[in-house]
Design a protein around this motif. Structure first.
Motif, mmCIF file in Angstrom:
data_model
loop_
_atom_site.group_PDB
_atom_site.id
_atom_site.type_symbol
_atom_site.label_atom_id
_atom_site.label_comp_id
_atom_site.label_asym_id
_atom_site.label_seq_id
_atom_site.Cartn_x
_atom_site.Cartn_y
_atom_site.Cartn_z
ATOM 1 N N ALA A 45 34.064 43.688 54.317
ATOM 2 C CA ALA A 45 33.984 42.737 53.887
ATOM 3 C C ALA A 45 33.339 42.679 52.306
ATOM 4 C CB ALA A 45 33.168 41.657 54.571
ATOM 5 N N THR A 46 32.391 43.525 52.330
ATOM 6 C CA THR A 46 31.621 43.696 51.069
ATOM 7 C C THR A 46 32.511 44.325 50.062
ATOM 8 O OG1 THR A 46 29.461 43.790 52.172
ATOM 9 C CG2 THR A 46 29.584 44.766 49.876
ATOM 10 N N LYS A 47 33.547 45.298 50.453
ATOM 11 C CA LYS A 47 34.316 45.878 49.559
ATOM 12 C C LYS A 47 35.240 45.190 49.093
ATOM 13 C CE LYS A 47 33.790 50.715 51.519
ATOM 14 N NZ LYS A 47 34.406 52.001 52.111
ATOM 15 N N GLU A 48 35.698 44.347 50.141
ATOM 16 C CA GLU A 48 36.733 43.251 49.692
ATOM 17 C C GLU A 48 36.244 42.098 48.517
ATOM 18 O OE1 GLU A 48 39.336 39.801 51.701
ATOM 19 O OE2 GLU A 48 38.816 41.377 52.768
ATOM 20 N N PHE A 49 34.940 41.772 48.975
ATOM 21 C CA PHE A 49 34.230 40.906 48.101
ATOM 22 C C PHE A 49 34.107 41.733 46.606
ATOM 23 C CE2 PHE A 49 30.414 39.120 46.220
ATOM 24 C CZ PHE A 49 30.644 37.800 46.132
ATOM 25 N N VAL A 50 33.533 42.706 46.567
ATOM 26 C CA VAL A 50 33.503 43.318 45.421
ATOM 27 C C VAL A 50 34.521 43.697 44.639
ATOM 28 C CG1 VAL A 50 32.761 45.672 44.143
ATOM 29 C CG2 VAL A 50 31.371 44.778 45.853
ATOM 30 N N ASN A 51 35.718 44.110 45.117
ATOM 31 C CA ASN A 51 36.780 44.450 44.511
ATOM 32 C C ASN A 51 37.801 43.021 44.027
ATOM 33 O OD1 ASN A 51 37.134 47.095 44.298
ATOM 34 N ND2 ASN A 51 37.707 47.214 46.683
ATOM 35 N N GLN A 52 37.631 42.051 44.883
ATOM 36 C CA GLN A 52 38.471 40.521 44.598
ATOM 37 C C GLN A 52 37.641 39.942 43.628
ATOM 38 O OE1 GLN A 52 40.022 39.160 48.175
ATOM 39 N NE2 GLN A 52 41.454 40.711 48.323
ATOM 40 N N VAL A 53 36.302 39.679 44.197
ATOM 41 C CA VAL A 53 35.625 38.452 43.337
ATOM 42 C C VAL A 53 34.690 39.092 42.210
ATOM 43 C CG1 VAL A 53 33.679 36.707 43.838
ATOM 44 C CG2 VAL A 53 35.383 37.302 45.692
ATOM 45 N N ILE A 54 33.975 39.881 42.344
ATOM 46 C CA ILE A 54 33.193 40.747 41.249
ATOM 47 C C ILE A 54 34.021 41.415 40.376
ATOM 48 C CG2 ILE A 54 31.314 42.223 40.873
ATOM 49 C CD1 ILE A 54 30.113 41.561 43.528
ATOM 50 N N LEU A 55 34.689 42.343 40.860
ATOM 51 C CA LEU A 55 35.688 43.096 39.770
ATOM 52 C C LEU A 55 36.866 42.669 39.480
ATOM 53 C CD1 LEU A 55 34.592 46.713 41.232
ATOM 54 C CD2 LEU A 55 33.557 45.240 39.382
ATOM 55 N N GLY A 56 37.476 41.775 40.422
ATOM 56 C CA GLY A 56 38.984 41.279 40.518
ATOM 57 C C GLY A 56 39.362 40.374 39.381
ATOM 58 N N GLY A 57 38.572 39.612 38.832
ATOM 59 C CA GLY A 57 38.941 38.456 37.923
ATOM 60 C C GLY A 57 38.660 38.952 36.557
ATOM 61 N N PRO A 58 39.500 38.272 35.604
ATOM 62 C CA PRO A 58 39.190 38.554 34.186
ATOM 63 C C PRO A 58 38.213 37.293 33.772
ATOM 64 C CG PRO A 58 41.195 37.203 34.358
ATOM 65 C CD PRO A 58 40.636 37.527 35.793
ATOM 66 N N SER A 59 37.550 36.610 34.611
ATOM 67 C CA SER A 59 36.693 35.596 33.926
ATOM 68 C C SER A 59 35.201 36.002 34.512
ATOM 69 C CB SER A 59 37.102 34.203 34.551
ATOM 70 O OG SER A 59 37.001 34.356 36.190
ATOM 71 N N SER A 60 35.156 37.355 34.952
ATOM 72 C CA SER A 60 33.595 37.733 35.003
ATOM 73 C C SER A 60 33.441 39.110 34.558
ATOM 74 C CB SER A 60 33.630 37.748 36.763
ATOM 75 O OG SER A 60 34.267 38.884 37.117
ATOM 76 N N ILE A 76 21.735 43.564 40.246
ATOM 77 C CA ILE A 76 23.065 43.354 39.736
ATOM 78 C C ILE A 76 22.815 41.949 38.954
ATOM 79 C CG2 ILE A 76 23.721 42.078 41.807
ATOM 80 C CD1 ILE A 76 26.677 42.785 41.251
ATOM 81 N N THR A 77 23.691 42.011 37.715
ATOM 82 C CA THR A 77 23.681 40.740 36.858
ATOM 83 C C THR A 77 25.416 40.451 36.513
ATOM 84 O OG1 THR A 77 22.823 39.457 35.022
ATOM 85 C CG2 THR A 77 23.173 41.658 34.858
ATOM 86 N N SER A 78 25.504 39.184 36.460
ATOM 87 C CA SER A 78 26.984 38.839 36.061
ATOM 88 C C SER A 78 27.067 37.691 35.398
ATOM 89 C CB SER A 78 27.558 38.446 37.431
ATOM 90 O OG SER A 78 27.728 39.626 38.206
ATOM 91 N N LEU A 79 28.205 37.658 34.414
ATOM 92 C CA LEU A 79 28.476 36.412 33.845
ATOM 93 C C LEU A 79 29.905 35.859 34.682
ATOM 94 C CD1 LEU A 79 28.091 37.143 29.935
ATOM 95 C CD2 LEU A 79 26.803 35.504 31.354
ATOM 96 N N ILE A 80 29.888 34.964 35.297
ATOM 97 C CA ILE A 80 30.998 34.473 35.900
ATOM 98 C C ILE A 80 31.670 33.218 35.406
ATOM 99 C CG2 ILE A 80 30.324 35.681 38.161
ATOM 100 C CD1 ILE A 80 29.517 32.940 39.187
ATOM 101 N N ASN A 81 32.573 33.073 36.016
ATOM 102 C CA ASN A 81 33.621 31.793 35.408
ATOM 103 C C ASN A 81 33.456 31.745 34.105
ATOM 104 O OD1 ASN A 81 34.131 30.900 38.337
ATOM 105 N ND2 ASN A 81 31.858 29.963 38.134
ATOM 106 N N ILE A 82 33.664 32.807 33.476
ATOM 107 C CA ILE A 82 33.876 32.826 32.073
ATOM 108 C C ILE A 82 35.083 31.970 31.428
ATOM 109 C CG2 ILE A 82 33.991 34.323 29.900
ATOM 110 C CD1 ILE A 82 32.740 36.723 31.454
ATOM 111 N N ASP A 83 34.891 31.088 30.573
ATOM 112 C CA ASP A 83 35.885 30.109 29.924
ATOM 113 C C ASP A 83 35.851 30.446 28.476
ATOM 114 O OD1 ASP A 83 37.456 27.962 28.646
ATOM 115 O OD2 ASP A 83 36.436 26.344 29.973
ATOM 116 N N TYR A 84 36.869 31.326 28.016
ATOM 117 C CA TYR A 84 36.850 31.850 26.527
ATOM 118 C C TYR A 84 37.294 30.585 25.694
ATOM 119 C CZ TYR A 84 36.353 36.533 28.459
ATOM 120 O OH TYR A 84 35.811 37.513 29.152
#
Length: 179
Positions: A45-60, A76-84
């Motif tokens: 579940a963690t691998k899926e979360f990392v691949n799809q949510v953390i690494l998978g989107g162009p908006s993070s 860990i630190t992140s910028l998420i929901n990036i709205d260019y």
């Protein structure tokens, strides 16, 4: 220099960091103040979360926080929901290694992340959400210049009581004015 201070540096998170993140994600003391869904996760579940949510989107954009002297990953630190288009993002910080709590690493991380967001990405606004009982984090965010923008009243049930989720934000000119 971008992505490093005197004590920490950022490195881009990769799929290989799933096991490291898994340890933090399953530490209830770590997640108590950052994750609204306290639960135990299996490694898949963690691998899926990392691949799809953390690494998978162009908006993070997600980075592992590394303590420079020992090269130890501490969070860990992140910028998420990036709205260019509207130059907005939400930020997240998790110091996963408890031995590094209360020693200024959160402040250094936030400074590096906001420098990146405002000076490199030229974002206009960075927002975050924080649980009302996380007083240390609220003080840090206020010290960095974040302003209270509202709250979701009693939207989190934790330790037998209802808590608010506080919404905070900082604008580029507010951050640069304090530089």
């Amino acid at each position: 220099m971008l992505f490093q201070s005197s004590r920490i540096k950022f490195r881009k998170m990769t799929a290989e960091d799933a096991a490291l993140y898994h340890a933090w994600r399953n530490d209830m003391e770590v997640m108590q103040s950052t994750n609204p869904y306290l639960d135990m996760y299996d490694i898949d579940a963690t691998k899926e979360f990392v691949n799809q949510v953390i690494l998978g989107g162009p908006s993070s954009k997600s980075y592992i926080i590394v303590e420079k002297e020992t090269e130890k990953p501490i969070g860990i630190t992140s910028l998420i929901n990036i709205d260019y288009k509207n130059r907005n993002a939400e930020c997240i910080i998790d110091i996963g290694e408890r031995a590094f709590w209360g020693k200024g690493y959160g402040t250094e991380t936030m400074r590096l992340l906001l420098d990146y967001a405002f000076l490199e990405m030229n974002l206009h606004r960075v927002a975050l959400r924080v649980f009302s009982f996380n007083e240390k984090a609220i003080k840090l965010y206020e010290k960095m210049g974040f302003r209270h923008e509202g709250k979701a009243r009693q939207s989190l049930f934790r330790a037998g009581a209802w808590h608010d989720v506080i919404h905070m934000g900082i604008l580029q000119d507010e951050y640069l004015r304090d530089e």
